[in-house]
Scaffold this motif. Sequence first.
Motif, mmCIF file in Angstrom:
data_model
loop_
_atom_site.group_PDB
_atom_site.id
_atom_site.type_symbol
_atom_site.label_atom_id
_atom_site.label_comp_id
_atom_site.label_asym_id
_atom_site.label_seq_id
_atom_site.Cartn_x
_atom_site.Cartn_y
_atom_site.Cartn_z
ATOM 1 N N UNK A 47 -51.020 50.118 -18.879
ATOM 2 C CA UNK A 47 -50.580 49.224 -19.951
ATOM 3 C C UNK A 47 -51.180 47.828 -19.838
ATOM 4 N N UNK A 48 -51.062 47.083 -20.930
ATOM 5 C CA UNK A 48 -51.586 45.713 -21.039
ATOM 6 C C UNK A 48 -51.127 44.856 -19.864
ATOM 7 N N UNK A 49 -52.046 44.058 -19.351
ATOM 8 C CA UNK A 49 -51.731 43.122 -18.278
ATOM 9 C C UNK A 49 -51.787 43.716 -16.886
ATOM 10 N N UNK A 50 -52.254 44.946 -16.751
ATOM 11 C CA UNK A 50 -52.278 45.604 -15.448
ATOM 12 C C UNK A 50 -53.516 45.205 -14.658
ATOM 13 N N UNK A 51 -53.315 44.966 -13.359
ATOM 14 C CA UNK A 51 -54.389 44.716 -12.410
ATOM 15 C C UNK A 51 -54.214 45.712 -11.275
ATOM 16 N N UNK A 88 -54.395 51.026 -22.477
ATOM 17 C CA UNK A 88 -54.131 50.269 -23.703
ATOM 18 C C UNK A 88 -53.861 48.804 -23.383
ATOM 19 N N UNK A 89 -54.708 47.916 -23.920
ATOM 20 C CA UNK A 89 -54.599 46.493 -23.620
ATOM 21 C C UNK A 89 -53.729 45.741 -24.625
ATOM 22 N N UNK A 125 -52.975 41.794 -23.427
ATOM 23 C CA UNK A 125 -53.389 41.222 -22.146
ATOM 24 C C UNK A 125 -54.490 42.087 -21.537
ATOM 25 N N UNK A 126 -55.396 41.474 -20.785
ATOM 26 C CA UNK A 126 -56.492 42.233 -20.182
ATOM 27 C C UNK A 126 -56.011 43.211 -19.112
ATOM 28 N N UNK A 127 -56.847 44.192 -18.856
ATOM 29 C CA UNK A 127 -56.624 45.180 -17.802
ATOM 30 C C UNK A 127 -57.830 45.141 -16.882
ATOM 31 N N UNK A 128 -57.588 45.109 -15.580
ATOM 32 C CA UNK A 128 -58.671 45.152 -14.596
ATOM 33 C C UNK A 128 -58.361 46.250 -13.587
ATOM 34 N N UNK A 129 -59.289 47.180 -13.466
ATOM 35 C CA UNK A 129 -59.160 48.292 -12.528
ATOM 36 C C UNK A 129 -60.241 48.106 -11.479
#
Length: 158
Positions: A89-93, A46-47, A72-76
Amino acid sequence: PTVCIEHEPTLTLADDVFIGHFCFIEAGGDVRNGGGTQVTNFVSIVSHSTHRAVRVAAGLSGAALEDAVIRAPIAIGERCFIGPHSTIEAGTLLGHGTLVASHSRVRGQFADFAVLAGSPAGVVGDTREADARWLQAHPALQADYQRWLALHAGEGGA
């Protein structure tokens, strides 16, 4: 048919991404999944979050309401594994090669090859340690694995 994706135009899936059953992906704040990543069953990505807005912006609308929303963006990264019943969650890298243990709640920035567990999730290990033990028993895979590691040396994340 068992995966719910909201805001599909801002969801980026690289090649060979697996998404299991009963996942929820909300990509309104931009979500990127690296190649070879596995998102297992019952995972939420969830962003955005309105948990604050429901309290502090009660009765507001428009820009005032939007200011209370976390977005916030999420980048996996590549070749990550997201265990069942986890929330990203939102903002996760998540850096390349990260493993998220089941039932984890992940928020923040994590380096390549992190093993994450807990709610909130924290670093509990390094995937390369377990990989090294496994590769000793399967030496034919060592060269390809080392080539992939070399591609991501010094990148520091997704």
